[in-house]
Enzyme design. Structure first.
Site, PDB file in Angstrom:
ATOM      1  N   SER A 111       8.093  41.801  88.910  1.00  9.40           N
ATOM      2  CA  SER A 111       9.142  41.689  88.354  1.00  9.40           C
ATOM      3  C   SER A 111      10.088  41.854  89.827  1.00  9.40           C
ATOM      4  O   SER A 111      10.376  40.904  90.570  1.00  9.40           O
ATOM      5  CB  SER A 111       9.645  42.949  87.710  1.00  9.40           C
ATOM      6  OG  SER A 111      10.881  42.835  86.835  1.00  9.40           O
ATOM      7  N   ASP A 147      10.851  32.338 100.504  1.00  6.64           N
ATOM      8  CA  ASP A 147      11.766  31.226 100.347  1.00  6.64           C
ATOM      9  C   ASP A 147      12.512  31.125 101.753  1.00  6.64           C
ATOM     10  O   ASP A 147      13.009  30.029 101.990  1.00  6.64           O
ATOM     11  CB  ASP A 147      12.614  31.009  99.129  1.00  6.64           C
ATOM     12  CG  ASP A 147      11.537  31.039  98.084  1.00  6.64           C
ATOM     13  OD1 ASP A 147      10.491  30.336  98.228  1.00  6.64           O
ATOM     14  OD2 ASP A 147      12.163  31.260  96.673  1.00  6.64           O
ATOM     15  N   LYS A 166       5.524  38.494  86.658  1.00 10.25           N
ATOM     16  CA  LYS A 166       6.421  38.568  85.719  1.00 10.25           C
ATOM     17  C   LYS A 166       7.913  38.033  86.020  1.00 10.25           C
ATOM     18  O   LYS A 166       8.516  38.764  86.933  1.00 10.25           O
ATOM     19  CB  LYS A 166       6.595  40.149  85.371  1.00 10.25           C
ATOM     20  CG  LYS A 166       7.560  40.837  84.311  1.00 10.25           C
ATOM     21  CD  LYS A 166       7.960  42.237  84.227  1.00 10.25           C
ATOM     22  CE  LYS A 166       8.922  42.566  83.319  1.00 10.25           C
ATOM     23  NZ  LYS A 166      10.386  41.919  83.729  1.00 10.25           N
TER      24      LYS A 166
END
Length: 705
Positions: A465, A476, A490
């Site tokens: 999460s 990224d 998740k």
């Protein structure tokens, strides 16, 4: 990841040793408030969940299967005839919920109680005989897909082997027959007694867990107690005496004193002391709590700030008939710092260059929501604590930073965004898409990062999460290197709704519902759902990727993709990854500790995958001797996991001193994965600095602000 909430370090137990065992367990029935709570939950979930699942016959069958599995996962208690009877009503659970009639799950639990009493009584009776450990026979350790027993004779044979295996483990650990009988009789009696202390709330919580799990892997129902524990886990504080409690032999026992808490500061309590009575206020009557459920004793000891609680104590070294003493403590706010972010500095020496790597471990993305809403400028939050630690590490002139998120199951989304900003600065961090398809971009507004030097993020299958949001954003943006196992996967967003507010109850009765409302997406457009975050450099881990993580749920949301959000990549480690991988491979190839750890992982996975074990003493002794030989080799080389010989005991069967010693040994064991991850961060610093290697602490990149 379904989160198990509980006070940090608190080992809850429903065993009641003072309970006189009746011949039959109590018959439990549903309460009206529970039936209403199930009904309100169903109406809410069928309308407002991210992926609404109709409460129909198909879902009814799933709920039934999940509930039965929660009671008898190893298929050692129920008989096939029981299952056949249950299945006649497996499409009626939906009607029962909507009709506010929960007799079906309660009747199943009552049968479970009867079977448990019967099986534990039989197990205890087997202790009067002796076992033949020369015969060749096996015991099935994995029975989750095995058939249920067709007859009492078949069930008796299953339990004969179960008891024989328990006996053999203790025998191999050097216990005498008399000691084995005493240990196992107490063990089975403790299991037996759990039934007698169960109440309707226990049954209802288990049923609601089965229902919410059937809807969505991350939808949960919280009763009042579970809701309170969730709040504590998020704000890392409570009002109490500052003691970690554990049930041992029917006594609520002091396992640990929280530094700076009322109990520790008073000097009136010691580890091992037993609480036998609790009274409220300076003169409130003392209520005996021997044999009382630990969760109930905890609630009695907690209270409002500056109020007085009186405890009747049986000292750790006293016998049951020795004198007791009564102490008074003033409740205060207790900070649970053990679950807060913490730092350490590791020295990495490679190729003659010494690097200082600051490691920040974040157990959870905690945040005191209430304090923040109330405008408290000093509210507790993970990112705030990390910012403080980063400033300290900069003062200590570290060459790089490693963020350890292993086992971090998530928490506050806002904290994950803020944490990302500390390393990335201003920009989008994550995207959310709600049930209507509306997409929102969550960003961080800090103009510059607090730490711009070499960065690594260590993850494993337990990183979920909010942990994945942070790791994905770092990846990224090209900001750092992700190291470890693939994360949990998740990628969904949950919120909590108070059911009493929905129906306008003045008093809390119905509990709370945590349900999925949206899905996370990375700034590159992909979701962390199912696939999680893939490490740039993989490290070995214990997880079975086929049976753990989001992909193991049969009703998980699928992986999907949306448009990427515009963001400026602030770093590009792609060109360095091949060199980092090469350095890592060369280093661990010649690192005994790492190789021993990898070998231990293989052996543990092999043991975990074994379907059966031998009940022949000679064969088992050969296995024990081989394990001892391997452990000796590891000790001589200084490598491998810190383990211990199998003593055949469960945690609450050891002395408190031994139990704590084992726990401390695990904490102090050499963490080869963290050490290697730190070495990788040191490699980043080395490669980014080029051929000219500065002295430790003098890295220019580490001092950017």
């Amino acid at each position: 990841m379904r989160i198990q909430f509980g006070l940090l370090g608190l080992f809850l137990s429903i065993t009641s040793h003072a309970h006189a065992l009746e011949t039959t367990p109590p018959v439990l029935e549903p309460l009206q408030r529970q039936e209403q709570a199930a009904n309100v939950s169903a109406q809410f979930l069928s309308r407002y969940a991210y992926r609404p699942v109709p409460l129909d016959d198909a879902l009814s069958a799933k709920i039934m299967n999940h509930f039965i599995k929660s009671l008898d996962a190893d298929r050692m208690l129920f008989m096939q005839a029981d299952i056949d009877k249950f299945m006649t009503e497996n499409t009626k659970v939906d009607d029962a919920i909507l009709g506010e009639d929960l007799r079906i799950p309660f009747s199943i639990f009552n049968v479970y109680s009867e079977r448990l009493v019967d099986r534990m009584t039989y197990a205890r009776s087997l202790l009067k005989q002796s076992f033949d450990f020369t015969v060749q026979e096996d015991y099935a350790v994995l029975r989750d897909k095995a058939p249920w027993a067709q007859s009492t004779t078949e069930s008796n044979e299953l339990w004969r082997k179960r008891v024989k295996n328990d006996w053999l483990r203790l025998k191999l650990a050097g216990k005498t027959d008399a000691a084995i009988r005493d240990t196992l009789d107490k063990r089975y009696k403790n299991i037996l007694e759990r039934v007698y202390s169960s109440n309707s709330d226990d049954v209802f919580q288990s049923f609601m867990d089965a229902y919410t799990t059937s809807v969505d892997p991350h939808t949960d129902y919280f009763g009042a107690a579970a809701s309170a524990e969730f709040d504590i886990s998020m704000k890392l504080s409570l009002v109490g005496i500052g003691a970690v409690l554990q049930e041992r032999d029917g006594y609520t026992t002091i396992r640990e004193l929280v530094p700076g808490g009322p109990a520790q500061l008073s000097g009136k309590l010691m580890v091992g002391d037993r609480i036998i009575g609790v009274g409220q206020g300076e003169s409130g009557a003392l209520k005996e709590v021997v044999g009382t459920r630990l969760s109930e004793v905890v609630q009695m000891i907690r209270g409002t700030e500056d109020s007085v609680v009186r405890l009747e104590i049986l000292p750790a070294d006293a016998g049951e008939s020795d004198s007791h003493r009564v102490i008074s403590l003033v409740r205060d706010k207790v900070s649970l710092e053990k679950q807060a972010a913490k730092k350490t500095i590791l020295d990495v020496n490679d190729s003659g260059t010494r690097r200082k790597i600051g490691v920040i471990t974040i157990p959870a993305f905690y945040e005191d929501f209430e304090a923040r809403r109330n405008g408290d400028e000093d509210y507790k939050g993970a990112s705030r604590d990390v910012a403080k630690l980063l400033r300290e590490l900069k003062q200590e002139e570290v060459d790089g930073v490693l963020i350890d998120l292993r086992g971090n199951g998530g928490g506050s989304l806002a904290e994950a965004i803020n944490l990302t900003g500390l390393f990335v600065g201003k920009g989008p961090v994550v995207q959310q898409r709600n049930a209507e398809g509306k997409i929102e971009v969550e960003s961080y507004d800090r103009p510059t990062p607090l730490w711009a030097g070499p960065l690594g993020v260590l993850i494993n299958r337990g990183s979920a999460s909010a942990s994945e949001i942070f790791a994905a954003a770092i990846q990224d943006y090209g900001r750092g290197v992700i190291v470890g196992e693939p994360s949990f996967g998740k990628g969904s967003v949950q919120t909590v709704v108070n059911l009493d507010r929905l129906v306008r109850n003045n008093k809390p009765k119905l509990g709370e519902l945590k349900f999925t409302v949206a899905q996370f997406f990375r700034v590159d457009g992909g979701t962390t759902q199912i696939r999680g975050v893939t490490a740039d450099i993989s490290l070995p881990g214990l997880s079975d990727l086929k049976t753990s993580g989001e992909a193991s749920f049969d009703n998980a949301l699928p992986w999907t993709q949306i448009k990427p959000v515009k963001h400026k990549v602030i770093g590009d480690l792609t060109s360095l990854l091949q060199q980092l991988q090469g350095r890592h491979d060369a280093r661990v190839k010649n690192e005994p500790d790492f190789q021993q750890f990898a070998e231990d992982i293989k052996e543990l996975k092999a043991l975990r995958d074994k379907q059966t074990i031998s009940l022949n003493e000679q064969e088992r002794r050969k296995e024990v001797a081989e394990q001892a030989r391997q452990s000796k080799v590891r000790e001589q080389t200084g490598g491998g996991m810190v383990g211990r010989d199998d003593d055949g005991l469960q945690a609450n069967e050891r002395s408190l001193t031994d139990d704590i010693a084992i726990e401390n040994a695990r904490k102090n064991a050499k963490d080869v994965l963290r050490q290697e991850a730190a070495a990788i961060v040191a490699d980043i610093a080395d490669l980014q600095d080029g051929a000219e290697k500065p002295a430790a602490g003098a890295s220019k990149s580490a001092m950017r602000d």
